[in-house]
Design an enzyme around this catalytic site. Sequence first.
Site, PDB file in Angstrom:
ATOM      1  N   ARG A   1      41.520   5.766  62.665  1.00 43.57           N
ATOM      2  CA  ARG A   1      41.892   4.937  63.824  1.00 43.57           C
ATOM      3  C   ARG A   1      41.661   3.444  63.548  1.00 43.57           C
ATOM      4  O   ARG A   1      41.250   2.697  64.434  1.00 43.57           O
ATOM      5  CB  ARG A   1      41.125   5.345  65.084  1.00 43.57           C
ATOM      6  CG  ARG A   1      41.384   6.754  65.580  1.00 43.57           C
ATOM      7  CD  ARG A   1      42.838   6.939  65.994  1.00 43.57           C
ATOM      8  NE  ARG A   1      43.064   8.169  66.712  1.00 43.57           N
ATOM      9  CZ  ARG A   1      43.366   9.348  66.147  1.00 43.57           C
ATOM     10  NH1 ARG A   1      43.467   9.444  64.842  1.00 43.57           N
ATOM     11  NH2 ARG A   1      43.594  10.417  66.889  1.00 43.57           N
TER      12      ARG A   1
ATOM     13  N   SER B   1      43.752  10.156  73.641  1.00 40.68           N
ATOM     14  CA  SER B   1      42.282  10.189  73.519  1.00 40.68           C
ATOM     15  C   SER B   1      41.727   8.852  73.990  1.00 40.68           C
ATOM     16  O   SER B   1      42.139   7.813  73.484  1.00 40.68           O
ATOM     17  CB  SER B   1      41.858  10.371  72.068  1.00 40.68           C
ATOM     18  OG  SER B   1      42.322  11.583  71.565  1.00 40.68           O
TER      19      SER B   1
ATOM     20  N   GLU C   1      38.823   3.939  72.579  1.00 38.73           N
ATOM     21  CA  GLU C   1      39.814   3.779  71.531  1.00 38.73           C
ATOM     22  C   GLU C   1      40.875   2.726  71.865  1.00 38.73           C
ATOM     23  O   GLU C   1      41.277   1.961  70.990  1.00 38.73           O
ATOM     24  CB  GLU C   1      40.457   5.147  71.286  1.00 38.73           C
ATOM     25  CG  GLU C   1      41.153   5.254  69.975  1.00 38.73           C
ATOM     26  CD  GLU C   1      42.260   6.268  70.037  1.00 38.73           C
ATOM     27  OE1 GLU C   1      43.316   5.965  70.604  1.00 38.73           O
ATOM     28  OE2 GLU C   1      42.059   7.374  69.523  1.00 38.73           O
TER      29      GLU C   1
HETATM   30  N1  EPU Z   1      36.588  20.026  72.894  1.00 39.42           N
HETATM   31  C1  EPU Z   1      35.818  20.499  73.943  1.00 39.42           C
HETATM   32  N2  EPU Z   1      36.162  20.092  75.198  1.00 39.42           N
HETATM   33  C2  EPU Z   1      37.210  19.295  75.456  1.00 39.42           C
HETATM   34  C3  EPU Z   1      37.991  18.815  74.394  1.00 39.42           C
HETATM   35  C4  EPU Z   1      37.655  19.192  73.098  1.00 39.42           C
HETATM   36  O1  EPU Z   1      34.862  21.236  73.757  1.00 39.42           O
HETATM   37  O2  EPU Z   1      37.461  19.011  76.628  1.00 39.42           O
HETATM   38  C5  EPU Z   1      36.276  20.476  71.517  1.00 39.42           C
HETATM   39  C6  EPU Z   1      37.332  21.454  71.014  1.00 39.42           C
HETATM   40  O3  EPU Z   1      37.046  22.765  71.392  1.00 39.42           O
HETATM   41  C7  EPU Z   1      37.264  21.264  69.522  1.00 39.42           C
HETATM   42  C8  EPU Z   1      36.861  19.795  69.377  1.00 39.42           C
HETATM   43  O4  EPU Z   1      36.348  19.388  70.636  1.00 39.42           O
HETATM   44  O5  EPU Z   1      36.237  22.044  68.973  1.00 39.42           O
HETATM   45  C9  EPU Z   1      38.024  18.907  68.965  1.00 39.42           C
HETATM   46  O6  EPU Z   1      39.060  19.003  69.925  1.00 39.42           O
HETATM   47  P1  EPU Z   1      40.611  18.849  69.526  1.00 39.42           P
HETATM   48  O7  EPU Z   1      40.904  19.644  68.319  1.00 39.42           O
HETATM   49  O8  EPU Z   1      41.408  19.100  70.754  1.00 39.42           O
HETATM   50  O9  EPU Z   1      40.777  17.373  69.050  1.00 39.42           O
HETATM   51  P2  EPU Z   1      40.060  16.023  69.496  1.00 39.42           P
HETATM   52  O10 EPU Z   1      38.966  15.696  68.537  1.00 39.42           O
HETATM   53  O11 EPU Z   1      39.699  16.126  70.919  1.00 39.42           O
HETATM   54  C10 EPU Z   1      41.599  14.525  67.975  1.00 39.42           C
HETATM   55  C11 EPU Z   1      42.380  13.254  68.146  1.00 39.42           C
HETATM   56  C12 EPU Z   1      43.662  13.513  68.901  1.00 39.42           C
HETATM   57  C13 EPU Z   1      44.484  14.511  68.106  1.00 39.42           C
HETATM   58  C14 EPU Z   1      43.652  15.794  67.926  1.00 39.42           C
HETATM   59  C15 EPU Z   1      44.341  16.794  67.015  1.00 39.42           C
HETATM   60  C16 EPU Z   1      40.752  11.446  68.201  1.00 39.42           C
HETATM   61  C17 EPU Z   1      40.027  10.458  69.050  1.00 39.42           C
HETATM   62  N3  EPU Z   1      41.566  12.268  68.856  1.00 39.42           N
HETATM   63  O12 EPU Z   1      41.241  14.966  69.308  1.00 39.42           O
HETATM   64  O13 EPU Z   1      44.384  12.310  68.979  1.00 39.42           O
HETATM   65  O14 EPU Z   1      45.703  14.826  68.752  1.00 39.42           O
HETATM   66  O15 EPU Z   1      42.396  15.468  67.291  1.00 39.42           O
HETATM   67  O16 EPU Z   1      44.314  16.329  65.725  1.00 39.42           O
HETATM   68  O17 EPU Z   1      40.566  11.444  66.986  1.00 39.42           O
HETATM   69  C18 EPU Z   1      44.890  10.412  70.352  1.00 39.42           C
HETATM   70  O18 EPU Z   1      44.363   9.721  69.481  1.00 39.42           O
HETATM   71  O19 EPU Z   1      45.400   9.918  71.393  1.00 39.42           O
HETATM   72  C19 EPU Z   1      44.904  11.865  70.194  1.00 39.42           C
HETATM   73  C20 EPU Z   1      45.347  12.665  71.141  1.00 39.42           C
END
Ligand code: EPU
Length: 347
Positions: A164, A233, A329
Amino acid sequence: MNILTQVQLKAFNTLRLEAVASHYVQIHHVEEIAVALEYATQQQLNVLILSGGSNVLLPREINALVMHMQIMGVETLHTTEQYQFFRVGAGQTWHDFVLWSTAQQCYGLQNLALIPGLVGAAPVQNIGAYGVEVGEFIDYVEVYDREQKHFTQLSAADCNFAYRDSIFKQHPQRYVICYVVFKLLKQAELKINYGDLRQAMGEELTAENLQQQVIHIRQSKLPDPKQFANVGSFFKNPIISAQQLQYLLKEYPQIPHYPQAHGQVKVAAGWLIEQAGWKGKRLDQVGMFAKQALVLVNYADADLYDVQQTYQAVQHDVYQKFAISLQPEPVLFDSQGVIQAHTGVSI
Ligand code: EPU
């Protein structure tokens, strides 16, 4: 070129914040950039570069010249054994370009389908999802350098891409992104190791199916910006030391974490926010989304102040519970159109 005054930007930022720009101009051609910048200098105005508005926090009043980038065009350039090169205008819609590249049988961007925003903003925060970051597929970026007052090209290495992050975030006032030149693979190399993606793919291991599954997963978790105003995010996934992780694991053995370089660890902000009780919770008209706690939603007619009330409360509660400071972010602007550092957590 038509410079307008007192323009409401609510329709131009996906969080739909009320924000009025004292001066506003649409940039359709690169020749207009220097003219607009000169106008701003003469009027003693700062310049705020606006793209798709899907990663910005705008104040109610902006006393600056907002340059709304709308340079269009998709050009097929040369090809090598491995890559096909494309030059894409900063104003093209990101998702449409991803779909088009897949239809051209050019590969790499499928994991990044359905990310909101325009092509010109993709390198700024090095958009990433499902194990891919856009920087891997950028050859160079064509920019106007406001410091040197000329057009130039920044190679992917010059761009300093990181999680990012890029040179455009590190030197936010310096470059105006005009075109992005992509190098896409002619043979697909599928990246399907992220989370639930491999399972979702089933037996059909094609780039087309990969794109379809990414779209499906995103639609099932992330709010449609047309229905719920949001900026994706809202917080970055924080990077902490291995030592702090060990300490946290004793109390929270299920904390999702991903090893990083230099012995550091990235932890899932969405999980931290959920554990702090904020999943689906609202403070007046702004809250954290019920299906993905990392996404902040403006449910009505919030302005920046309302958004700050909510996200600072989230930061506070996460810090109290985990001693981790969440970093927003999106890019925060002040009333003079200048990018502000996000302030830390106040306990
Ligand atoms: N999780 C929870 N509760 C929630 C959300 C997530 O427990 O409400 C846990 C999930 O179960 C999982 C972990 O957190 O174990 C990660 O969640 P997820 O795979 O959904 O991805 P994220 O880390 O929440 C990141 C990016 C997203 C991208 C996804 C998929 C960042 C800040 N965000 O989200 O990017 O789509 O991975 O690669 O790095 C964005 O930047 O706008 C964005 C959507």
